[in-house]
Scaffold this active site. Structure first.
Site, PDB file in Angstrom:
ATOM      1  N   GLY A  49      15.065 -17.267 124.163  1.00 51.40           N
ATOM      2  CA  GLY A  49      16.593 -17.567 124.272  1.00 51.40           C
ATOM      3  C   GLY A  49      16.930 -16.175 124.738  1.00 51.40           C
ATOM      4  N   GLU A  50      17.925 -15.629 123.824  1.00 50.35           N
ATOM      5  CA  GLU A  50      18.582 -14.146 124.266  1.00 50.35           C
ATOM      6  C   GLU A  50      18.453 -13.420 122.979  1.00 50.35           C
ATOM      7  OE1 GLU A  50      19.356 -12.838 127.386  1.00 50.35           O
ATOM      8  OE2 GLU A  50      19.282 -11.250 126.123  1.00 50.35           O
ATOM      9  N   SER A  51      17.700 -12.272 123.062  1.00 50.92           N
ATOM     10  CA  SER A  51      17.187 -11.711 121.845  1.00 50.92           C
ATOM     11  C   SER A  51      18.635 -10.790 121.576  1.00 50.92           C
ATOM     12  CB  SER A  51      16.010 -10.752 122.099  1.00 50.92           C
ATOM     13  OG  SER A  51      16.377  -9.720 123.071  1.00 50.92           O
ATOM     14  N   CYS A  81       8.647 -14.949 124.014  1.00 48.25           N
ATOM     15  CA  CYS A  81       9.772 -14.270 124.925  1.00 48.25           C
ATOM     16  C   CYS A  81      10.699 -13.506 123.941  1.00 48.25           C
ATOM     17  CB  CYS A  81      10.313 -15.371 125.592  1.00 48.25           C
ATOM     18  SG  CYS A  81      10.914 -14.509 127.137  1.00 48.25           S
ATOM     19  N   ARG A 110      12.720  -5.120 127.638  1.00 46.11           N
ATOM     20  CA  ARG A 110      13.254  -6.401 127.756  1.00 46.11           C
ATOM     21  C   ARG A 110      13.441  -6.310 129.345  1.00 46.11           C
ATOM     22  NH1 ARG A 110      18.776  -6.475 126.235  1.00 46.11           N
ATOM     23  NH2 ARG A 110      18.546  -8.850 126.726  1.00 46.11           N
ATOM     24  N   ILE A 139      10.213 -16.253 131.938  1.00 42.10           N
ATOM     25  CA  ILE A 139      11.581 -16.392 132.326  1.00 42.10           C
ATOM     26  C   ILE A 139      12.256 -15.021 131.712  1.00 42.10           C
ATOM     27  CG2 ILE A 139      13.807 -17.887 132.170  1.00 42.10           C
ATOM     28  CD1 ILE A 139      11.883 -20.157 131.342  1.00 42.10           C
ATOM     29  N   ARG A 140      12.507 -14.255 132.773  1.00 42.28           N
ATOM     30  CA  ARG A 140      13.078 -12.926 132.026  1.00 42.28           C
ATOM     31  C   ARG A 140      12.350 -12.195 131.019  1.00 42.28           C
ATOM     32  NH1 ARG A 140      17.854 -11.151 133.414  1.00 42.28           N
ATOM     33  NH2 ARG A 140      18.789 -10.830 131.503  1.00 42.28           N
ATOM     34  N   HIS A 179       6.616 -18.783 127.507  1.00 38.92           N
ATOM     35  CA  HIS A 179       7.094 -19.979 126.918  1.00 38.92           C
ATOM     36  C   HIS A 179       6.127 -21.292 126.812  1.00 38.92           C
ATOM     37  CE1 HIS A 179      11.642 -19.003 126.975  1.00 38.92           C
ATOM     38  NE2 HIS A 179      11.292 -18.362 127.873  1.00 38.92           N
ATOM     39  N   GLU A 181       5.852 -23.672 124.940  1.00 33.63           N
ATOM     40  CA  GLU A 181       6.583 -24.997 124.680  1.00 33.63           C
ATOM     41  C   GLU A 181       6.918 -25.797 125.849  1.00 33.63           C
ATOM     42  OE1 GLU A 181       8.015 -22.218 124.555  1.00 33.63           O
ATOM     43  OE2 GLU A 181       9.756 -22.144 125.251  1.00 33.63           O
TER      44      GLU A 181
HETATM   45  N1  GLN Z   1      15.634 -11.587 128.454  1.00 34.51           N
HETATM   46  C1  GLN Z   1      15.481 -12.314 127.153  1.00 34.51           C
HETATM   47  C2  GLN Z   1      16.065 -11.266 126.065  1.00 34.51           C
HETATM   48  O1  GLN Z   1      15.907 -10.101 126.406  1.00 34.51           O
HETATM   49  C3  GLN Z   1      14.308 -13.128 126.747  1.00 34.51           C
HETATM   50  C4  GLN Z   1      14.469 -14.173 127.922  1.00 34.51           C
HETATM   51  C5  GLN Z   1      13.631 -15.348 126.982  1.00 34.51           C
HETATM   52  O2  GLN Z   1      13.252 -15.766 126.136  1.00 34.51           O
HETATM   53  N2  GLN Z   1      13.406 -16.414 128.077  1.00 34.51           N
HETATM   54  O3  GLN Z   1      16.065 -11.690 125.034  1.00 34.51           O
END
Ligand code: GLN
Length: 201
Positions: A49-51, A81, A110, A139-140, A179, A181
């Site tokens: 997600g987004e940390s 992630c 990150r 993903i990122r 990921h 999942e």
């Molecule tokens: N870039 C996101 C972060 O810094 C992590 C990306 C992800 O969980 N797919 O939290």
């Protein structure tokens, strides 16, 4: 033996896919949004997600301290992630007030695989695992800049001529920069369930 009960942190991010994968390998799943929902779980999955957002929501939901206490007592955990970032000892390029549980001795940066590589896929050899390579969707994703002496690196990728750890483990804590999942490969979730069974004896 009864089915292992695994919590999936469901504040933000792709918790549903983790829940489905866990159910498909025989776990009972509790979606965790409030402290009381941690009570019956034997392990926790922290999804991507987004940390930074997850960090804020962990604070406002009151989950951060009770979850940290459970992790420090040795509850098995899988972080993917953003979940990897939240479990790491040190976050590089995070927000200054960003929280982490610090239960695996990693420094993670990150979004560090580079802009043109924001998302990519790779096939990984997972140490100790039978079967084909693990297909991994990044993903990122965070990059491991440092792994402490107690960290076991279970898989790495080659990027710009350098090998970067992408699956790591220390004691009861397993992390992946990608990921699992999304590709549906259950092997990391199975490792988590094995830890739960081992602790139940
Ligand atoms: N870039 C996101 C972060 O810094 C992590 C990306 C992800 O969980 N797919 O939290």
């Amino acid at each position: 033996m009864s089915r292992p009960t695994v919590g999936v942190l469901a504040l933000q991010g792709d918790s549903l896919e983790h829940a489905e994968l866990l159910r498909s390998i025989g776990a009972e799943v509790v979606e965790v949004r409030r402290p009381a929902e941690l009570d019956g779980v034997g392990a926790i999955v922290i999804p991507g997600g987004e940390s930074t957002t997850l960090s804020l929501l962990l604070g406002s939901s009151g989950l951060f301290e009770p979850l940290r206490a459970r992790l420090e007592e040795g509850m098995p955990a899988l972080g993917t992630c953003a979940g990897m970032i939240l479990l790491a000892r040190e976050i590089l390029d995070g927000r200054p007030d960003q929280l982490s549980f610090g239960v695996i001795d990693l420094s993670v940066r990150r979004n560090a695989f580079g802009r043109q590589l924001d998302s990519f896929e790779a096939d990984l050899d997972l140490a100790g695992a039978a079967g084909p390579p693990m297909h991994a969707v990044f993903i990122r994703a965070p990059v491991v800049e440092r792994a402490g002496p107690e960290v076991e690196v279970l898989a790495s990728v080659e990027r710009a001529g350098r090998s970067k750890p992408v699956v790591c483990r220390q004691g009861e804590v397993i992390v992946a920069a990608f990921h699992p999942e999304l590709s549906g490969d259950p092997r990391l979730h199975q490792m988590l369930l094995e830890r739960v069974q081992a602790r139940r004896g």
